[in-house]
Design a protein around this motif. Structure first.
Motif, PDB file in Angstrom:
ATOM      1  N   GLY A   1       1.311  -1.445  -0.185  1.00  0.00           N
ATOM      2  CA  GLY A   1       0.077   0.262  -0.291  1.00  0.00           C
ATOM      3  C   GLY A   1       0.395   1.217  -0.007  1.00  0.00           C
ATOM      4  N   TYR A   2       1.814   1.352   0.620  1.00  0.00           N
ATOM      5  CA  TYR A   2       2.822   2.641   0.997  1.00  0.00           C
ATOM      6  C   TYR A   2       3.754   3.113  -0.511  1.00  0.00           C
ATOM      7  CZ  TYR A   2       6.127   5.775   2.845  1.00  0.00           C
ATOM      8  OH  TYR A   2       6.901   7.202   2.711  1.00  0.00           O
ATOM      9  N   ALA A   3       4.023   1.616  -1.261  1.00  0.00           N
ATOM     10  CA  ALA A   3       4.574   1.695  -2.554  1.00  0.00           C
ATOM     11  C   ALA A   3       3.134   2.642  -3.652  1.00  0.00           C
ATOM     12  CB  ALA A   3       5.103   0.101  -3.087  1.00  0.00           C
ATOM     13  N   SER A   4       2.512   2.020  -2.912  1.00  0.00           N
ATOM     14  CA  SER A   4       1.207   3.174  -3.843  1.00  0.00           C
ATOM     15  C   SER A   4       0.960   4.040  -3.787  1.00  0.00           C
ATOM     16  CB  SER A   4      -0.110   1.891  -4.206  1.00  0.00           C
ATOM     17  OG  SER A   4      -0.199   0.667  -4.565  1.00  0.00           O
ATOM     18  N   PHE A   5       1.376   3.980  -2.837  1.00  0.00           N
ATOM     19  CA  PHE A   5       1.599   5.722  -2.141  1.00  0.00           C
ATOM     20  C   PHE A   5       3.025   6.601  -2.794  1.00  0.00           C
ATOM     21  CE2 PHE A   5       2.318   8.553   1.084  1.00  0.00           C
ATOM     22  CZ  PHE A   5       1.745   9.750   1.012  1.00  0.00           C
ATOM     23  N   VAL A   6       3.865   6.017  -2.329  1.00  0.00           N
ATOM     24  CA  VAL A   6       4.852   6.688  -3.243  1.00  0.00           C
ATOM     25  C   VAL A   6       4.506   6.947  -4.675  1.00  0.00           C
ATOM     26  CG1 VAL A   6       7.305   6.322  -2.947  1.00  0.00           C
ATOM     27  CG2 VAL A   6       6.410   5.671  -0.963  1.00  0.00           C
ATOM     28  N   ALA A   7       4.172   6.009  -5.381  1.00  0.00           N
ATOM     29  CA  ALA A   7       4.660   6.133  -6.501  1.00  0.00           C
ATOM     30  C   ALA A   7       3.403   7.194  -7.069  1.00  0.00           C
ATOM     31  CB  ALA A   7       3.739   4.776  -7.597  1.00  0.00           C
ATOM     32  N   GLU A   8       1.888   6.881  -6.411  1.00  0.00           N
ATOM     33  CA  GLU A   8       1.090   7.765  -6.669  1.00  0.00           C
ATOM     34  C   GLU A   8       0.935   9.339  -6.696  1.00  0.00           C
ATOM     35  OE1 GLU A   8      -2.311   5.428  -6.607  1.00  0.00           O
ATOM     36  OE2 GLU A   8      -1.633   3.413  -7.011  1.00  0.00           O
TER      37      GLU A   8
ATOM     38  N   GLU B   1       9.723   1.216  -6.723  1.00  0.00           N
ATOM     39  CA  GLU B   1       9.590   0.250  -7.492  1.00  0.00           C
ATOM     40  C   GLU B   1      10.518  -0.778  -5.431  1.00  0.00           C
ATOM     41  OE1 GLU B   1      12.180  -1.856 -10.530  1.00  0.00           O
ATOM     42  OE2 GLU B   1      11.802   0.681 -10.476  1.00  0.00           O
ATOM     43  N   VAL B   2      11.191  -0.072  -4.951  1.00  0.00           N
ATOM     44  CA  VAL B   2      11.691  -0.149  -3.533  1.00  0.00           C
ATOM     45  C   VAL B   2      10.762  -1.161  -2.630  1.00  0.00           C
ATOM     46  CG1 VAL B   2      13.112  -0.286  -1.859  1.00  0.00           C
ATOM     47  CG2 VAL B   2      14.202   0.774  -4.030  1.00  0.00           C
ATOM     48  N   TYR B   3      10.250  -0.162  -2.247  1.00  0.00           N
ATOM     49  CA  TYR B   3       9.108  -0.468  -1.866  1.00  0.00           C
ATOM     50  C   TYR B   3       7.695  -1.761  -2.182  1.00  0.00           C
ATOM     51  CZ  TYR B   3       9.436   2.497   1.942  1.00  0.00           C
ATOM     52  OH  TYR B   3      10.802   3.737   3.044  1.00  0.00           O
ATOM     53  N   TYR B   4       7.704  -1.700  -3.456  1.00  0.00           N
ATOM     54  CA  TYR B   4       6.444  -2.611  -4.689  1.00  0.00           C
ATOM     55  C   TYR B   4       7.663  -4.724  -4.465  1.00  0.00           C
ATOM     56  CZ  TYR B   4       3.307  -0.464  -6.634  1.00  0.00           C
ATOM     57  OH  TYR B   4       1.997   0.420  -6.820  1.00  0.00           O
ATOM     58  N   LYS B   5       9.044  -4.490  -4.582  1.00  0.00           N
ATOM     59  CA  LYS B   5       9.620  -5.294  -4.063  1.00  0.00           C
ATOM     60  C   LYS B   5      10.485  -5.776  -3.083  1.00  0.00           C
ATOM     61  CE  LYS B   5      12.718  -4.563  -7.988  1.00  0.00           C
ATOM     62  NZ  LYS B   5      13.779  -3.971  -8.222  1.00  0.00           N
ATOM     63  N   ARG B   6       9.741  -4.844  -1.262  1.00  0.00           N
ATOM     64  CA  ARG B   6       9.918  -5.283  -0.322  1.00  0.00           C
ATOM     65  C   ARG B   6       9.033  -5.803  -0.159  1.00  0.00           C
ATOM     66  NH1 ARG B   6      11.515  -0.127   4.001  1.00  0.00           N
ATOM     67  NH2 ARG B   6      10.355  -2.431   5.312  1.00  0.00           N
TER      68      ARG B   6
ATOM     69  N   VAL C   1      -2.469  -9.392  -5.051  1.00  0.00           N
ATOM     70  CA  VAL C   1      -2.345  -7.829  -4.532  1.00  0.00           C
ATOM     71  C   VAL C   1      -1.287  -7.311  -5.502  1.00  0.00           C
ATOM     72  CG1 VAL C   1      -3.263  -5.658  -4.438  1.00  0.00           C
ATOM     73  CG2 VAL C   1      -4.622  -7.689  -3.750  1.00  0.00           C
ATOM     74  N   ASN C   2       0.137  -6.908  -4.248  1.00  0.00           N
ATOM     75  CA  ASN C   2       0.968  -6.803  -4.736  1.00  0.00           C
ATOM     76  C   ASN C   2       1.726  -7.108  -5.748  1.00  0.00           C
ATOM     77  OD1 ASN C   2       0.999  -5.263  -2.564  1.00  0.00           O
ATOM     78  ND2 ASN C   2       2.290  -7.151  -0.782  1.00  0.00           N
ATOM     79  N   LEU C   3       1.260  -8.341  -6.422  1.00  0.00           N
ATOM     80  CA  LEU C   3       2.440  -9.164  -7.500  1.00  0.00           C
ATOM     81  C   LEU C   3       1.720  -8.021  -9.058  1.00  0.00           C
ATOM     82  CD1 LEU C   3       2.304 -12.169  -6.768  1.00  0.00           C
ATOM     83  CD2 LEU C   3       4.608 -11.184  -6.966  1.00  0.00           C
TER      84      LEU C   3
ATOM     85  N   TYR D   1       1.400  -3.981 -12.941  1.00  0.00           N
ATOM     86  CA  TYR D   1       0.976  -2.245 -13.351  1.00  0.00           C
ATOM     87  C   TYR D   1       2.039  -1.561 -14.204  1.00  0.00           C
ATOM     88  CZ  TYR D   1      -2.399   1.192 -14.618  1.00  0.00           C
ATOM     89  OH  TYR D   1      -3.388   1.761 -14.573  1.00  0.00           O
ATOM     90  N   PHE D   2       2.627  -1.318 -12.465  1.00  0.00           N
ATOM     91  CA  PHE D   2       3.551  -0.457 -12.140  1.00  0.00           C
ATOM     92  C   PHE D   2       4.305  -0.284 -13.600  1.00  0.00           C
ATOM     93  CE2 PHE D   2       7.821   0.850 -10.709  1.00  0.00           C
ATOM     94  CZ  PHE D   2       8.002   2.408 -10.311  1.00  0.00           C
TER      95      PHE D   2
END
Length: 944
Positions: free
Chosen positions: A742-749, A758-763, A773-775, A780-781
């Motif tokens: 969720g934070y990865a999406s927040f950081v991107a959007e 990208e770092v947070y998505y991988k984490r 959901v994360n995958l 999509y990112f």
């Protein structure tokens, strides 16, 4: 047969001949062994009463009587009496010990015929002989038949005459000791002393006297046993009773075991000694294997010995041989239909193994009627009444029987411990429960199960973790191979101390010791699922647990919940769903009083079966049974909100959930805050306050912190505060993939920091590699932001393998359509997406566009577009897609007019559709008048 030791004068005795002819005349042509034994025994008895010196002849007739396949109990007892009273040989004989170990038994004639026959002989018998016979029959009726009242009258009659043997006087003392209670204790003591003063070598009297004073004068009893062993040598009965004394009174278990072994060595066929030794091995040594072998030997020594029958039945029950166990339990009741122990033990089996509460209740009542003072049966029946869905009447009855059981035997640890558990969990009386826990540990400070239950009590009711830990340590030290206690310690490490490694080590030890225990296997499976998230191994252990006991409702219910979790992985979930449904149904049917099974089944019916009516009914049934279950109200609220789409009733359920949890459950508060954010979006201050209450209730609850962060950003437009809460959420839950994703999406959007995103998505994916959901979001990112089609494709594939998420399936279908031109595979994923969520408007519209522009199936596309608008009439993009479709085919498809008319009949207030139809009428059909009417309708709706 040849009889030695007689004279011609003896043979010609006319009276003796009459007796012998009379006995032989009663025998049939082919008499049964019992008949022969009875005749020979009675003749031996006649000879012994003559007291004319023919002792050897008497002995030979008695031995012939006892040598038959089925010796007469009266003859066996009479021979033993003869040896002790006339030959002063008080050593036990195997045949009598076999019968004595069966007592009490029902013997032909014990209903009064034996007494009547004795009294009929009085006119023809010397008075002293008659008196001795009265005492002998009294002892038989008391010691063998359990008929104390009849025995008392005969003893009184026999002892009214002088000249009875010292042995008879000793047996009268034993009778007073067994039947007279405290009122006759002193008299019994005096009579024991008088009997021993006449015959100091009477080993029977020494043993009976030792048992009489064992509790009040333990050293004196020990001295008497020592003397008895000196007098009777390696006598099985004396050694066996001494072993029992060492076990029960002196609690010198090593000495007791040594003495049991001596008793069995003295008479390897002594069922009484074998049975007691088996009980010792089971209760004291906790060695079920050795106890089972001893019970088997006891049963082989005497198939009618009740201890052997019931003990062997118990061994088979523990070995999961329910059929073999029941056969023996039934045989025990058939052998002694009025025996309280046999009835009560079979009742417990029927309840615990067969789940046949009706028959169990019938047998429990019969057992208590046979012996109202049987502490074990009273305690077992109390426990039986307290199980399951017991109402006030059952609770009152259970407490009454628990009190009776404790009163009858204040040292019965099992009853004391069960009563403590009853007071804690059923009566909710913590103070009384603690009193009985303490009393139980005072009586037996090494009873591992009691220590473990006490530990659970002090941890949950007193919040005394240190004491609980120490009690569990003591329990495991007392019985290191007690699998149940080890599993309870594992549960303590898991749920109280949070030490998962220690918990797993304890569970594994317990499973190794009890590899077929459904409770322990199920407990470990639950640990693996919840603490380790190892669903595959958890399933393996649940299957083993259910194989061990297919009627274990808790395991069936828990396995069904696990199967729901496995369904979320995706793939071919049909068989999993059917298995889960079967398990839930079985759990509910087997334990209708356990409302938690219904509550979990309701979740399954709602979210898996999508049978919302059945889910509601099942939830309501569970909540009617237990209206204070806040978590169930919360799950019901989610069903009403997300599935039934009844926000009014959902809000009522949310409020009941908050009320049931005392307004302090963080998850409930956060869920209600999210609900209010959607349904009362203008109440910004109230909604913010609810989110804050949820965070205050549990400041370290990562998901709640993240939910509040999302609200602050998306609704209140406070990205800085949201960023701070997201950071704290990740700090307290560093391995929570949902929060990191969720934070990865927040950081991107919101923060537009793609590198950090990208770092947070991988984490997030590293923390939870199977989080669909994360995958899917990362795919999509990679597609939309990074333009890395290869990696995006790989992550989409992983995502759809990990779960049936409609959003991800739709995004992947769109990717395949637009980037890979793989329309066939795209259609497959669109179909899956629509099947998972038939109300996902954007997926329906995207699928409709594929049908229209690549498959050129305008009819199917039109139907799909209309389903999309019906799913969300407010989605302008979906409506625009449909309008574009209709305009693109208006010149080429003659069905366009029909499509417009059907759509407007379904959506008469859709302004873009009205406008497009007006254009169609004007530009294609040339009907300007009708076109103007539709233009006007469209403008009026837009103006409104």
């Amino acid at each position: 047969m040849v009889i030695t030791g007689s004279t011609s004068a003896e043979a010609s005795d006319s009276k003796e001949a009459v007796i012998l002819r009379s006995l032989l005349k009663d025998l049939s042509t082919k008499p049964e062994p019992r008949q022969v034994s009875t005749a020979l025994g009675r003749y031996a008895g006649y000879l012994s009463e003559a007291r004319d010196g023919r002792v050897r002849l008497v002995d030979e007739f008695y031995q012939l009587s006892l040598s038959t396949e089925d010796p007469c109990p009266v003859s066996v007892h009479t021979y033993h009496w003869f040896l002790c009273s006339q030959k002063q040989d008080c050593r036990s004989i195997p045949q009598y010990e076999r019968i004595r170990a069966r007592a009490p038994i029902n013997v032909p004639g014990s209903d009064g015929a034996l007494v009547a026959e004795l009294r009929a002989s009085k006119p023809h018998t010397a008075l002293d002989v008659y008196a001795e016979s009265c005492c002998r029959l009294a002892n038989f009726l008391d010691e063998i038949c359990g008929l104390g009242e009849e025995a008392g009258m005969l003893f009184e009659e026999g002892l009214s005459v002088s000249g009875v043997s010292a042995f008879a006087k000793g047996k009268h003392a034993a009778f007073l000791s067994r039947n007279g209670g405290s009122a006759k204790a002193e008299e019994a003591t005096a009579k024991f002393k008088a009997a021993l003063a006449e015959d100091a070598g009477n080993a029977e009297c020494l043993v009976d006297y030792a048992l009489h004073i064992a509790e009040e004068d333990t050293p004196g009893a020990a001295a008497l046993f020592k003397t008895a062993i000196e007098r009777a040598g390696e006598d099985s009965r004396v050694l066996g009773e001494h072993a029992f004394f060492l076990e029960k009174v002196e609690r010198d278990w090593d000495a007791a075991e040594s003495m049991y072994k001596r008793a069995i060595a003295a008479d390897p066929g002594s069922a009484g000694a074998l049975g007691r030794y088996a009980n010792f091995l089971s209760r004291i040594r906790k060695d079920d294997t050795a106890a089972g072998e001893a019970y088997r030997q006891c049963h082989a020594a005497d198939p009618l010995n009740l201890v052997g029958i019931l003990g062997l039945a118990g061994a088979r029950e523990r070995a999961q041989d329910a059929g073999g166990a029941e056969e023996l339990y039934r045989r025990g009741v058939e052998t002694q239909p009025e025996d309280a122990t046999a009835l009560g033990t079979y009742a417990a089996f029927l309840n615990n193994v067969r789940n046949d509460r009706e028959r169990a209740a019938e047998l429990f009542k019969k057992a208590i009627a046979c012996d109202p003072h049987h502490a074990t049966n009273l305690g077992n029946y109390a426990f039986f009444l307290s199980e399951g869905d017991c109402g006030e009447q059952e609770i009152e009855e259970a407490e009454k029987y628990f009190r009776q059981a404790v009163s009858e035997d204040p040292a019965n640890v099992r009853n004391l411990g069960r009563y403590a558990v009853f007071l804690e969990h059923v009566c909710n009386d913590a103070n009384a429960a603690e009193e009985y826990y303490k009393l139980t540990t005072d009586v037996d400070p090494t009873n591992a199960l009691v220590l473990a239950n006490y530990a659970a009590f002090v941890a949950s009711s007193r919040n005394d973790i240190a004491t609980a830990k120490d009690l569990l340590r003591r329990g495991v030290e007392a019985e290191p191979n007690n699998a149940i206690v080890l599993s309870m310690q594992a549960d303590f490490y898991e749920n109280v101390l949070g030490d998962m490694d220690q918990a797993e080590a304890m569970y594994q030890r317990a499973v190794a010791l009890a590899p077929t225990s459904p409770d322990i296997l199920g407990g470990y499976a639950g640990f693996l699922a919840s603490a380790r998230q190892d669903l595959d191994t958890a399933e393996e252990y649940y299957c083993r647990a259910i194989e061990a006991d297919r009627l274990h409702a808790d395991n069936l219910g828990a396995y069904a919940v696990l199967l729901m979790a496995l369904c979320r992985r995706g793939g071919d979930v049909g068989p999993l769903i059917e298995r889960a449904d079967d398990c839930f149904r079985s759990a509910v049917e087997l334990a209708p009083e356990n409302a938690s099974h219904s509550a979990n089944y309701a979740v399954f019916l709602g979210y898996v079966r999508c049978d919302y009516a059945a889910a509601e009914e099942t939830f309501q049934r569970a909540l009617a049974a237990e209206p204070d279950q806040g978590e169930w109200w919360l799950n019901y609220a989610h069903l009403l909100e997300n599935c039934v789409r009844d926000d009014t009733r959902a809000e009522d359920a949310f409020n009941k959930a908050i009320q049931a949890s005392g307004g302090k459950d963080a998850r409930t508060l956060a869920s209600f805050a999210l609900f209010r954010a959607r349904t009362r979006e203008d109440d910004l201050d109230d909604n913010r306050r609810l989110f804050q209450q949820a965070v205050d209730a549990d400041p370290n609850n990562g998901p709640n912190l993240a939910a509040f962060a999302v609200y602050l950003n998306s609704v209140l437009a406070e990205p800085e505060e949201a960023d701070a809460l997201f950071s704290k959420a990740i700090q307290v839950a560093p391995n929570n993939g949902d929060i990191i994703g969720g934070y990865a999406s927040f950081v991107a959007e919101v923060l537009h920091d793609n590198d950090s995103a990208e770092v947070y998505y991988k984490r997030a994916i590293e923390a939870d590699p199977e989080n669909a959901v994360n995958l899917g979001k990362f795919a999509y990112f990679l597609h939309a932001v990074r333009g890395d089609l290869h990696l995006a494709d790989l992550h989409y594939q992983r995502a759809v393998q990990c779960g049936n998420n409609a959003e991800i399936l739709g995004n992947y279908a769109n990717f395949l359509e637009t980037e890979r031109d793989n329309y066939e595979l795209a259609e497959l994923y669109y179909k899956q997406a629509v099947a998972v969520d038939p109300t996902h408007a954007y997926n329906l519209a995207s699928y409709a566009r594929l049908l229209a522009y690549t498959q050129h199936d305008n009819g199917a596309a039109d139907e799909c577009f209309r389903r999309a608008i019906a799913a969300d009439p407010s989605d302008a993009a979906v409506t625009d897609f449909y309008v574009d479709f209709l305009q693109s085919i208006r010149e080429t498809d003659q069905n366009t007019h029909t499509y417009f008319k059907e759509a407007l009949a379904e959506f008469p207030q859709c302004a873009p559709l009205l406008q497009a139809y007006g254009e169609y009428l004007e530009q294609v059909l040339g009907d300007t008048t009708e076109a103007k009417r539709y233009y006007k309708l469209a403008s009026e709706i837009v103006t409104l």
